[in-house]
Design an enzyme around this catalytic site. Sequence first.
Site, PDB file in Angstrom:
ATOM      1  N   ASP A   8       1.114  -1.199  -0.265  1.00  0.00           N
ATOM      2  CA  ASP A   8      -0.289   0.140  -0.102  1.00  0.00           C
ATOM      3  C   ASP A   8       0.965   1.196   0.102  1.00  0.00           C
ATOM      4  O   ASP A   8       1.597   1.550   1.234  1.00  0.00           O
ATOM      5  CB  ASP A   8      -0.820  -0.082   1.294  1.00  0.00           C
ATOM      6  N   GLU A  67      -1.344  -1.052  -5.097  1.00  0.00           N
ATOM      7  CA  GLU A  67      -2.503  -0.498  -5.573  1.00  0.00           C
ATOM      8  C   GLU A  67      -2.817   0.159  -6.410  1.00  0.00           C
ATOM      9  O   GLU A  67      -1.161   0.876  -6.603  1.00  0.00           O
ATOM     10  CB  GLU A  67      -2.639  -0.550  -4.171  1.00  0.00           C
ATOM     11  N   ASP A 139      -2.058   1.391   7.603  1.00  0.00           N
ATOM     12  CA  ASP A 139      -2.055   0.945   6.059  1.00  0.00           C
ATOM     13  C   ASP A 139      -1.343  -0.588   5.583  1.00  0.00           C
ATOM     14  O   ASP A 139      -1.119  -0.850   4.336  1.00  0.00           O
ATOM     15  CB  ASP A 139      -0.501   1.912   5.785  1.00  0.00           C
TER      16      ASP A 139
END
EC number: 3.1.21.10
Length: 173
Positions: A8, A67, A139
């Site tokens: 992430d 992502e 996160d």
Amino acid sequence: MTVILGIDPGSRITGYGIVRQEGCKLTYLGSGCIRTKVDDLPARLKLIYAGVSEIITQFQPDCLAIEQVFMAKNADSALKLGQARGVAIVVAMNLDLPVFEYAARQVKQTVVGSGAAEKSQVQHMVRTLLKLPANPQADAADALAIAITHCHVSQNALRMGSGGLNLARGRLR
């Protein structure tokens, strides 16, 4: 057996999560955050590069799932996010790891069942799916959710057979 590193990306906090997939079974291997506490962006990118490199060396993943960039209201933030993301991808590519990309909505849909899920819902479902004793940091939970999404997408592609399907960058083509 496949080991997946989920990332992430963020210029200040980059979450990571590592899971092992054996058939339909997922096993938690580790997670955490690369925190860059310096103001200089190039120095932060260097820390992200070193952190991702260290994680790959330690866990020896088979692939990296990350992502995709989304459009943010603040262009400067989006550019910094893209640079942090690019650094993680470069580390993986330099080590010949395949990279798969997933949209945030797809990750939330896969893990929670709603593409508009809140961070707390993602944390809860990651905890449940991986049988963790507590919710991971936000996160790190997002990174684990990205890795879980890759597991589901790749497992579904295998179930569907090779009939012309090409799993490229997290998308069936």
